[in-house]
Design an enzyme around this catalytic site. Structure first.
Site, PDB file in Angstrom:
ATOM      1  N   LEU A  71      34.425  49.075  58.388  1.00 47.80           N
ATOM      2  CA  LEU A  71      35.110  50.178  58.267  1.00 47.80           C
ATOM      3  C   LEU A  71      34.438  50.577  60.281  1.00 47.80           C
ATOM      4  O   LEU A  71      33.487  50.725  60.890  1.00 47.80           O
ATOM      5  CB  LEU A  71      34.451  51.580  57.961  1.00 47.80           C
ATOM      6  CG  LEU A  71      34.077  51.101  56.392  1.00 47.80           C
ATOM      7  CD1 LEU A  71      33.448  52.253  55.550  1.00 47.80           C
ATOM      8  CD2 LEU A  71      35.132  51.558  56.345  1.00 47.80           C
ATOM      9  N   HIS A  72      35.758  51.842  60.980  1.00 43.20           N
ATOM     10  CA  HIS A  72      35.864  52.205  62.356  1.00 43.20           C
ATOM     11  C   HIS A  72      35.674  53.319  62.281  1.00 43.20           C
ATOM     12  O   HIS A  72      36.357  54.251  61.288  1.00 43.20           O
ATOM     13  CB  HIS A  72      36.271  51.279  63.014  1.00 43.20           C
ATOM     14  CG  HIS A  72      37.884  51.033  62.765  1.00 43.20           C
ATOM     15  ND1 HIS A  72      38.695  52.173  61.744  1.00 43.20           N
ATOM     16  CD2 HIS A  72      38.225  49.792  61.694  1.00 43.20           C
ATOM     17  CE1 HIS A  72      39.937  51.695  61.679  1.00 43.20           C
ATOM     18  NE2 HIS A  72      39.533  49.827  61.718  1.00 43.20           N
ATOM     19  N   HIS A 117      38.578  55.116  60.368  1.00 39.44           N
ATOM     20  CA  HIS A 117      38.078  55.074  59.225  1.00 39.44           C
ATOM     21  C   HIS A 117      37.634  56.205  58.634  1.00 39.44           C
ATOM     22  O   HIS A 117      37.723  56.807  57.390  1.00 39.44           O
ATOM     23  CB  HIS A 117      37.428  54.021  58.181  1.00 39.44           C
ATOM     24  CG  HIS A 117      38.808  52.557  58.297  1.00 39.44           C
ATOM     25  ND1 HIS A 117      37.724  51.796  58.617  1.00 39.44           N
ATOM     26  CD2 HIS A 117      38.868  52.157  56.998  1.00 39.44           C
ATOM     27  CE1 HIS A 117      38.346  50.465  58.347  1.00 39.44           C
ATOM     28  NE2 HIS A 117      39.369  51.122  57.381  1.00 39.44           N
ATOM     29  N   GLY A 157      45.956  55.244  57.024  1.00 47.20           N
ATOM     30  CA  GLY A 157      45.690  55.040  58.203  1.00 47.20           C
ATOM     31  C   GLY A 157      47.108  54.885  59.205  1.00 47.20           C
ATOM     32  O   GLY A 157      48.074  54.105  58.816  1.00 47.20           O
ATOM     33  N   MET A 189      41.766  51.653  67.674  1.00 47.47           N
ATOM     34  CA  MET A 189      40.792  51.059  66.705  1.00 47.47           C
ATOM     35  C   MET A 189      41.279  49.915  65.646  1.00 47.47           C
ATOM     36  O   MET A 189      42.385  50.703  64.543  1.00 47.47           O
ATOM     37  CB  MET A 189      39.960  52.115  65.684  1.00 47.47           C
ATOM     38  CG  MET A 189      38.960  52.920  67.018  1.00 47.47           C
ATOM     39  SD  MET A 189      37.986  53.456  67.085  1.00 47.47           S
ATOM     40  CE  MET A 189      37.840  54.432  68.572  1.00 47.47           C
ATOM     41  N   SER A 249      39.392  47.161  62.044  1.00 46.77           N
ATOM     42  CA  SER A 249      38.521  45.976  61.069  1.00 46.77           C
ATOM     43  C   SER A 249      38.675  44.764  61.969  1.00 46.77           C
ATOM     44  O   SER A 249      37.929  44.041  62.718  1.00 46.77           O
ATOM     45  CB  SER A 249      38.328  45.578  59.594  1.00 46.77           C
ATOM     46  OG  SER A 249      39.434  46.716  59.420  1.00 46.77           O
TER      47      SER A 249
END
Ligand code: PAF
Length: 284
Positions: free
Chosen positions: A33-34, A37, A149, A188, A190
């Site tokens: 996760l970043h 998320h 997203g 961004m 993963s």
């Protein structure tokens, strides 16, 4: 936050929440996760009583076995981040829990044109695999709102189509969160954790290219824009460009001539340091 690994436990939990009249938001993920998320959980918290997330690296959506094996797994850190983000339930199933009859599945989703282009043609079978898992997850979680997203632009369209095919349009609302970027412009993802610092810097060429297309879309022939973008990605250090495309934002039909009235999106997929990155930008 409760971590549930068993689907029956989750089904029962969700049922109890529903009986209490609670609204359920769901953000499926493959982990690592970043902030992209996390921004989805923020919106999900505002719009729902219960926020459920899942982490499941879905084997059926990887057409490249090596890509599956190398997919980053950072569960402990993910759990910490989910707790901080205020997520109520994390569903963390095993492969057997999601695919009790094995991962060789027969069900086919009639996705039509959307599955034949861009990610669909570069990664055969990918979207069928995405539908396999999202369909199963939706049947377990039965959310009111599904959060995805925008970085996976085509995936959002595919899942929207799948929801329609399943006759769930009236039951599930799809909310698409904006792409979050590093200050460098890199979207961004993963997969970014697999990039060296040097490649991370070079990878910002994707964002620069999308901006270049946006700035020149009305005054440079489409073919020139596409060719210049491919050239500049290779010059910036990308090993391979799967596609650069300018498409109708609603249908993903690639366009060859600029039409002012049409909503457009530019999409790129390219490899750097052996890592495949995708990104997109609405143009008007
Ligand atoms: O975007 C992802 O992370 C995955 O494709 C999804 C939607 C969780 C399905 O495995």
């Amino acid at each position: 936050m409760k971590v549930l690994k068993n689907k029956k436990t989750l089904v029962d939990y969700v049922e109890r929440q529903r009986e209490m009249g609670k609204k359920i938001g769901f953000a499926p993920t493959m982990g690592a996760l970043h902030e992209g998320h996390l921004s989805l959980y923020n919106i999900a918290k505002e719009q729902n009583d219960e926020v459920i997330s899942s982490i499941f690296v879905n084997p059926t959506q990887f057409n490249d076995k090596k890509d599956f094996e190398k997919y980053p797994i950072t569960i402990e850190n993910d759990i910490l981040q989910l707790e901080q983000a205020g997520c109520d339930i994390l569903f963390l199933p095993s492969v057997n829990e999601i695919y009790p009859n094995g991962t060789e599945v027969n069900k086919k989703y009639n996705l039509g044109f959307i599955e034949t282009i861009l990610e669909g043609s570069a990664r055969p079978g990918h979207f069928q695999g995405v539908c396999q898992v999202v369909d199963r997850l939706l049947k377990i979680v039965k959310p009111n709102i599904l959060f995805l997203g925008q970085k996976d632009y085509q995936q959002c369209m595919v899942i929207d189509k799948m929801i329609e095919l399943l006759g769930l349009k009236n039951n599930i609302q799809l909310v698409i969160g904006a792409t979050l970027r590093e200050t460098s412009g890199l979207a961004m993802s993963s997969r970014n954790v697999r990039l060296s610092d040097g490649d991370k810097q070079k990878a910002t060429a994707i964002y620069q290219s999308l901006n270049y297309i946006k700035q020149h879309i009305g005054n440079t022939p489409i073919a020139t824009l596409l060719q210049n973008t491919k050239n500049s990605l290779i010059q910036s250090g990308f090993e391979k460009v799967d596609y650069v495309a300018i498409c109708n934002a609603q249908t993903l039909d690639p366009i060859t001539v600029f039409e002012k009235e049409m909503k457009l999106v530019a999409l790129i997929a390219a490899f750097i340091g052996g890592v495949r990155l995708i990104d997109n930008m609405p143009l008007n």
